[in-house]
Motif scaffolding. Structure first.
Motif, short mmCIF file in Angstrom:
data_model
loop_
_atom_site.label_atom_id
_atom_site.label_comp_id
_atom_site.label_asym_id
_atom_site.label_seq_id
_atom_site.Cartn_x
_atom_site.Cartn_y
_atom_site.Cartn_z
N ASP A 112 22.73 2.05 5.03
CA ASP A 112 21.50 2.45 4.81
C ASP A 112 20.79 1.95 3.74
OD1 ASP A 112 22.01 4.33 6.71
OD2 ASP A 112 22.61 6.04 5.45
N ASP A 113 21.54 1.27 2.78
CA ASP A 113 20.64 0.54 1.89
C ASP A 113 19.95 -0.79 2.31
OD1 ASP A 113 21.27 2.55 0.01
OD2 ASP A 113 23.08 1.61 -0.85
N PHE A 114 20.32 -1.07 3.66
CA PHE A 114 19.80 -2.48 3.77
C PHE A 114 18.32 -2.34 3.60
CE2 PHE A 114 18.73 -5.88 6.63
CZ PHE A 114 19.71 -6.72 6.36
N PRO A 115 17.80 -3.54 2.81
CA PRO A 115 16.31 -3.41 2.70
C PRO A 115 15.48 -3.87 3.54
CG PRO A 115 17.45 -5.51 1.58
CD PRO A 115 18.38 -4.58 2.33
N PRO A 154 19.85 -3.34 -3.92
CA PRO A 154 19.26 -2.81 -2.69
C PRO A 154 18.94 -1.28 -2.72
CG PRO A 154 20.74 -4.37 -1.85
CD PRO A 154 20.75 -4.37 -3.51
N TRP A 155 20.02 -0.57 -3.31
CA TRP A 155 20.02 0.93 -3.12
C TRP A 155 19.15 1.45 -4.00
CZ3 TRP A 155 20.42 3.00 -7.86
CH2 TRP A 155 21.20 2.37 -8.93
N VAL A 212 16.34 -0.19 -4.74
CA VAL A 212 14.88 -0.22 -4.42
C VAL A 212 14.60 0.87 -3.14
CG1 VAL A 212 13.50 -1.89 -3.11
CG2 VAL A 212 14.89 -2.71 -4.81
N LYS A 213 15.79 0.92 -2.30
CA LYS A 213 15.37 1.96 -1.29
C LYS A 213 15.23 3.17 -1.84
CE LYS A 213 16.49 1.60 3.02
NZ LYS A 213 16.19 0.67 4.03
N TYR A 264 10.96 -7.05 -1.93
CA TYR A 264 12.30 -7.05 -2.36
C TYR A 264 12.94 -8.22 -1.78
CZ TYR A 264 16.96 -6.43 -3.34
OH TYR A 264 17.92 -6.24 -3.83
#
Lengths: 674, 674, 674
Positions: free
Chosen positions: B190-193, C82-83, C85-86, C102
């Motif tokens: 789910d963190d995939f940007p 990434p987390w 920024v998400k 990003y």
């Protein structure tokens, strides 16, 4: 009114300290008589929504009155005040890449009702406040107005309405622009897409023309408001400017007035004003040729077919414009020679911060006398002395160069070559005439009255209506000389390429046709490289003045001449060296019975009549002294008072100017020189 | 079916007036037999949502039937109609810089369900309406399909699903692409940007490959729909095109088919079609070399390992493509020589408005006969006469050039030099072979079957799987000849650089390794400048064919050759002059036992068999006449009917073509010339 | 602490497999003693919100301990996981063109409270976790910190607050920046517009300076957090870097450390650290001059007026940096000669995927020994032997080059020429001094203490406060030598051009003034082309060292010298050839009583004292062997142990280094060479 207006844009509100008195004193010393003020000062005039403060205007007007100066008031509408943008962010123009960012001037949506509301209010307040003041001789509406690439919803809605009125059905629209191509056909006006992504040359050009129309209407709207307040003796003008040729720096540090203005049609917009005005900036130092002053002047003079005012031109300008001794004078007389009735420098003093701090005025940042200022004093002194005899110069040129915004747009979509723009072709032909001392008018295709001329030149008149084709055919048939370049007479006004032989409608007139064209590659004409684009002309009655020299294209003509009716039609199918083109222009001028001075650039001779007397400006664009023979029976240099008889040597020093006034008995002298 | 298809794309819906009958008459006169229609006419076929109008299609089909012509129907899905965009603005593709603007073609989101819904409906309607018509010989699905830089949410969601399936855990993902770098590691899917800002070469290339996969799947999806309607005797094809080399004009006025297509993998996508098709545009006039026709043909032919169709190629095209006399014929035969079974011009007539008005067809804007049309008539005449003997040419090349989209992407991220692209290296090697008359296949790395070849050439095969490495090692060991350039065998398919000596896995095979590389600077090889990139090869058993000449790099090898098993492996560590490279390619070909004609470019000889007979195309890319000796025992020129014996002079005029059919007894003649 | 730190950035988390033990073993073999870790590994250290995992840090620390190595810990805040920024997309910086995407590092909003919250937490955790570990000798806060072009709402709000505090009234603001220009005047702080579109040079530069201030404050904020945890013997440092000169490739594959950093003021930011650190990358191979190492060192050393650490420099770097034999050693000693106390390579091993895979480390991708690694082993061996005598070099230069971020910004808005940047002018003057072996400090204008120097050089010190003007006047009056270039002393710190004669406030000091300037065009100075910009100097007491050679500018001076008080002031009004400038710099140095070695580049001599002994580095930037005379009474080369007497020949091989330590009695020897 003064014989010649001489002055500068004046911005006391930009000054680091109050020196109005000193400025007036220095201006007077320079022989100046006119100031232009206020055109970008909205935030000073209306510091808050609805609160007006004209105290700085009043200060200038009072100082001008005290000094016996005249003032031109500019409406301040081309630069938005911060409070207005904060309150109404949507009045910033939406361009192709999105809404513009506030900061620079010229980024409003000129058809946005809210912008119009605020602009109208400040115009009314300013006009009411100043019109009665005795020093005010006229108004400039807005400033270098253009359409600013408006893709906002108001402009687009107006465009669809315009199309609907013009085409009635979407089928007619599709047909006119070939919208079937790439599935762009619209079936119902509600389906008309956002024009931003338009990839159709015809429709895209149509939108560009529509935006020019909006800008012209905006000027008319302003003029009507001002007209409610101004006195009858006050003029309305506008500073029309030109395509700006950039050299590549990020900031506006270099460039110059190059050719036809792409974002406003001058002819269309000039109905708004009572006197044409212009901004002309040009190369100087070693690059001073006079061509930009001449081109700009010939174009602007024709807008009203009378004298015009140079509202802005350079004093010191950029580092590459710092004038050599003598050049500022030469600039000034060059403007008069084209029919200007005066000039104002941009600007009086250099500014000490902000975007244009290095677009330098007559005074440098030290605000003291300098070499350039001292040369302006000389101009002022001479104009005080002889201005009366120089003003209201009448010109009756017999050659017209026809220009056209639609063809300009067309060649952006369909370039003849990536390194050759429409204005390059215009300047190629115009400059050739200029260097030959063949004086001409520069006329928008919609304003052309062929019977005024003996010779008409069409550089890349790509888009042309059937009416124009017919008028040109008639012009030649009845004795005129037409000189056309490649890429003329190709498409209609919707840029639909005529589905028949080229040049459309004029095959017989030119005595030739072509079906194909080519990159010139190694093709020569008269031993010299043909460049950019080569139409493979097939003479059908015409004389081939020059064929292509090439293994495969050798059978085709490069330059043709045809006798047709009582006239002649020349056609250059490719881009020749300027020296080659000049040869054919001279032939054409001879055919047209145009008399031309024996001199060539760098000696430029421009003639006209003033108060019934024949005047000849001899302008010398060179640092090398030279002598020429006086071409007139008897003439007097108005500047030095020295008289010359025919054939007598006239010494031209570096960057020199003579203004020869002919004696009455010699009126026709110019006709004899060839 | 015709022996050779000959025709043009035909757009009566773009015509300024109805002249279908006249067009058919002129086409017949030119010997044409095939039209391609409809591929960009969605707004004509479905003018409103759900309302279909095939009347213009019907018109063409009836006219074609009357004229005895065949028709290829293109699905119209690559250009959106305005009503659809108005209704569903989100089907416009979202690219890196934001959502594209409607106007041009090829800007839809090909995985958007709404787009798919509408595309499917129009495809079904069109296929149903036309499949039964006798003139229809096949379907082209979509047009020059690519992924259009899709960064929309659907594509990105599919990508994450794809990654999840492939890597299962984010740890595996992080490891594969070294996402720890610059803190890009993902711990939880789910963190995939958003991939738009991706700065990881491996992941970025992986996304590019995924987008190519989506485009290929889109074509398969279309093919399956069409297959529900088409007759068994109708083909499905697609016009695969190539990387477009631009010259710099804003508008698509110049450029040409240069190399491997970056935005669609041809091998992957070609499973959708039953017959390969292609669009090939190429320099002509003085720049006509035949290399682009040859490269494109060699690549497209290998997709199905059989004959293909040139669905688009230039007639007059841009100004720099106006063909010299003889060139249009030379173009046409060049295509056949590579295995094409016919060609269609783009397009029949030049268009009178819209973006591509100057991408000119066989007829110019005047729609009359012209020089180029008249040359097409000659082609038609000849093909009517000898087409049967030219069709279904079989080629069995023993040399393969291996190409790879992933390596292409890799060299965008990690350029060997800013002025040297992957396709530059491909063309450097391919063109060298071409100019030597060493015929070859151009094969995607995934389609390579080494045992088909005696010699394999790898230009910059930067990314390579262990399987490929093993296959190449086996190929050489068992007697093949491998010729590889610098930047081959560096990284795996995720662009992870192999953490061992280079060339990875093939040190022993090449008999050399390198650890360092350098900008060549002043480095020479054989007295000539090494360029762009220089790997510092250390021979370990290999013969150094050429060392670097440089004070510090002199100890390293530039070009090596190694005998390995029963074969040989050549390696060029730097970019040599083409003449140098050719020397080594000749050596390699000799080692591989490849027989090569004695002629070199500008005389190109391409051979194959047709109907059991050996055919040799002799193509002359030069304006200078020359004579060559007939290299075959006895052969007859199919065009002129003239026969030649071995050694007899064959005169090649400028841009000439001969097609020599060998007599039966001479079948092996080509083997003997060297 | 080690005498000299020697090591590399180390990223085991980027490795394709675990080889920590092998790495430690190879480092030890190379004589390395220090590792830098962790500065871009947030996603590894905090894989999920609030979950910390320092296992990889622990692994390195344990391995380092076992190997007897030291470690510098970098806070990981310059690359977002990434987390984060998400979860908090708004912490990505909003730049002029919109919110950044990003992917890459250095794109956060450093003043966003949410970013600060998360950054603070990870810094605290990391500092707490590592500070007690015996191997940790210091912390690097963040990495190459800059402001990232922050146009976010937080930064803009802070800016308005800052302006409000500084100017109190909007009237004062308007006056300072001449906001009346183009109607930009603000009447009420709430009207202050979004700064993105700002077109006012003064205000725009003010915002740039404000952003630099925010970046400096961010570093101080980090330092204060780390200070709560660190031991007293641990340092805090930062790797200050320089303007990056790009060559044009899309990806960061080439470029180098060129000049003053535009996006962070080093002097302002350096108060955050206890030891200055730097990243210096420079041309090498044939382009190795040593100038970048020298410039960077002279600038960084002056931040704290003591030794500094090179935290990053190239090992193999790009393809154009692969060092020739001897160059890696020359690089290393060049850093020491400027006062570095050691250096760390970026990085230990080349990375196998990700953006910087070809910014290669000491080990190549095969992770084995290579030529460059072997040369590092030599360095390690020598430093182990003589490091003690090289460390803590003291330098007391008597020449200062004054640099200024505001002037740099000013020349972006108002370029002297589109091809000449501020840093070009800085490097023109600095490099001339360097090549003359005139050692200097490079000092920010705010840090300048004139009394420390005998000669002060100001390249294009365009913006200058009255205080600085007064200090320089006093400096000259009291005996100093001032050397200034064109575009110095023009505007105040708000970029308001001083409304008086130029050079502002120093007319008398320079004995000249100018009012006008020009594009040089064909202007010569001493027969050579003047370039870019020419101020038309009018000597008023000064000696004209060189006049302009030009028909119209011939009356003006190009270079002047004036005796003023007890000192001298030189002024170069235009861009001369470097050889010409050097002549005047030598004259000025003579006036200032600066003693200069007889050698010139490519032999560079850099001197200082270490532990009371006079050391002279002789650095030879050439591949041609040469001999020089020993300039010292008696000296010993620390590397070879060989002694030389005055005048004895010293052989310099290609890319050679000698470190001559003078005998005690010869302390003043350097003073006598001229």
């Amino acid at each position: 009114m003064w014989d010649l207006l001489f002055g500068a844009a004046y911005y006391p509100e930009y000054m680091p300290y109050d020196r109005m008195k000193k400025d007036m004193e220095m201006m007077k010393r320079a022989g100046m008589n006119t100031l232009r003020i206020a055109e970008s000062t909205w935030s000073s005039l209306e510091p808050e929504d609805g609160r007006f403060d004209f105290s700085y205007i009043d200060g200038v007007l009072e100082a001008a009155k005290a000094g016996g100066m005249s003032v031109i008031i500019g409406t301040p509408t081309y630069a938005l005040p911060p409070w207005l943008v904060k309150k109404e962010p949507e009045i910033i123009v939406e361009q192709k890449g999105g809404r513009a960012l506030y900061g620079a001037r010229q980024l409003m949506d000129i058809v946005h009702p809210t912008y119009r509301f605020h602009a109208e209010r400040v115009i009314r307040q300013l006009a009411k406040h100043t019109a009665k003041h005795g020093t005010v001789i006229g108004f400039q509406i807005d400033n270098e107005t253009k359409h600013y690439g408006n893709y906002g919803k108001y402009a687009q809605e107006l465009f669809v309405n315009y199309l609907r009125e013009r085409f009635v059905t979407t089928e007619a629209l599709n047909q006119a622009f070939c919208l079937n191509f790439w599935s762009n056909a619209v079936h119902g006006w509600d389906d008309f897409p956002n024009i931003k992504g338009c990839c159709n040359a015809g429709l895209g050009s149509c939108y560009a023309a529509f935006l020019r129309k909006l800008a012209a209407e905006f000027l008319k709207w302003q003029a009507e408001i001002v007209a409610e307040y101004k006195r009858d003796d006050q003029f309305i003008t506008h500073n029309f400017d030109f395509e700006w040729k950039k050299f590549g720096a990020d900031i506006a540090q270099d460039g110059y007035s190059y050719g036809v203005q792409p974002d406003l049609n001058h002819a269309e917009a000039s109905t708004a004003v009572s006197m044409a005005g212009t901004d002309i900036y040009h190369p100087t130092q070693d690059e001073l040729t006079g061509a930009e002053i001449s081109f700009g002047g010939d174009e602007i003079r024709c807008l009203k077919q009378k004298n015009y005012l140079v509202l802005e031109t350079q004093a010191q300008g950029f580092k590459n414009w710092t004038p050599y001794p003598g050049q500022l004078k030469l600039h000034a007389y060059s403007h008069l020679a084209s029919g200007a009735n005066g000039l104002l420098y941009w600007n009086w003093h250099s500014i000490h911060n902000g975007y244009e701090a290095y677009w330098m005025g007559l005074l440098g940042h030290d605000l003291e006398e300098n070499e350039t200022y001292r040369e302006a004093c000389l101009i002022g002194e001479e104009w005080r002395r002889i201005g009366k005899r120089l003003s209201r110069l009448k010109k009756e040129n017999k050659v017209a160069v026809v220009v056209d915004n639609v063809s300009l747009d067309a060649l952006k979509w369909y370039p003849a070559d990536k390194d050759l723009s429409y204005n390059d072709i215009v300047r190629w032909m115009y400059d050739s005439l200029y260097e030959l001392n063949i004086e001409c008018d520069v006329v928008d295709v919609h304003s052309l009255v062929p019977e005024r001329y003996r010779m008409i030149v069409t550089p890349a008149l790509y888009s042309v209506s059937e009416e124009t084709v017919e008028a040109l055919e008639k012009f030649v048939r009845e004795g005129g000389v037409l000189v056309s370049s490649f890429r003329s007479f190709v498409a209609d006004r919707n840029l639909r390429i005529y589905p028949d032989r080229k040049p459309h409608g004029l095959n017989e007139c030119f005595g030739m046709m072509y079906r194909q064209f080519t990159e010139p590659g190694r093709t020569l004409v008269e031993g010299r490289q043909a460049r950019y684009f080569a139409e493979l002309l097939q003479a059908q009655g015409a004389e081939t003045l020059a064929p292509y020299e090439h293994r495969y294209w050798g059978g085709y003509s490069a330059v043709t001449k045809n006798s047709y009716g009582d006239g002649n039609a020349y056609y250059a199918g490719t881009y020749l060296e300027k020296e080659q083109l000049k040869k054919y222009l001279l032939m054409a001028a001879k055919d047209a019975g145009i008399k031309i001075p024996a001199q060539r650039w760098p000696v430029i001779i421009k003639s006209g009549t003033s108060d019934g007397k024949k005047l000849h400006y001899i302008l010398h664009y060179s640092e090398e002294d030279r002598e020429i023979d006086c071409p007139y029976e008897k003439a007097t240099d108005l500047i030095s008072g020295k008289s010359y008889r025919s054939g007598e040597k006239i010494l031209l020093k570096d960057w020199d100017v003579k203004i020869l006034e002919e004696n009455q008995e010699n009126r026709q002298a110019v006709e004899r020189v060839w």
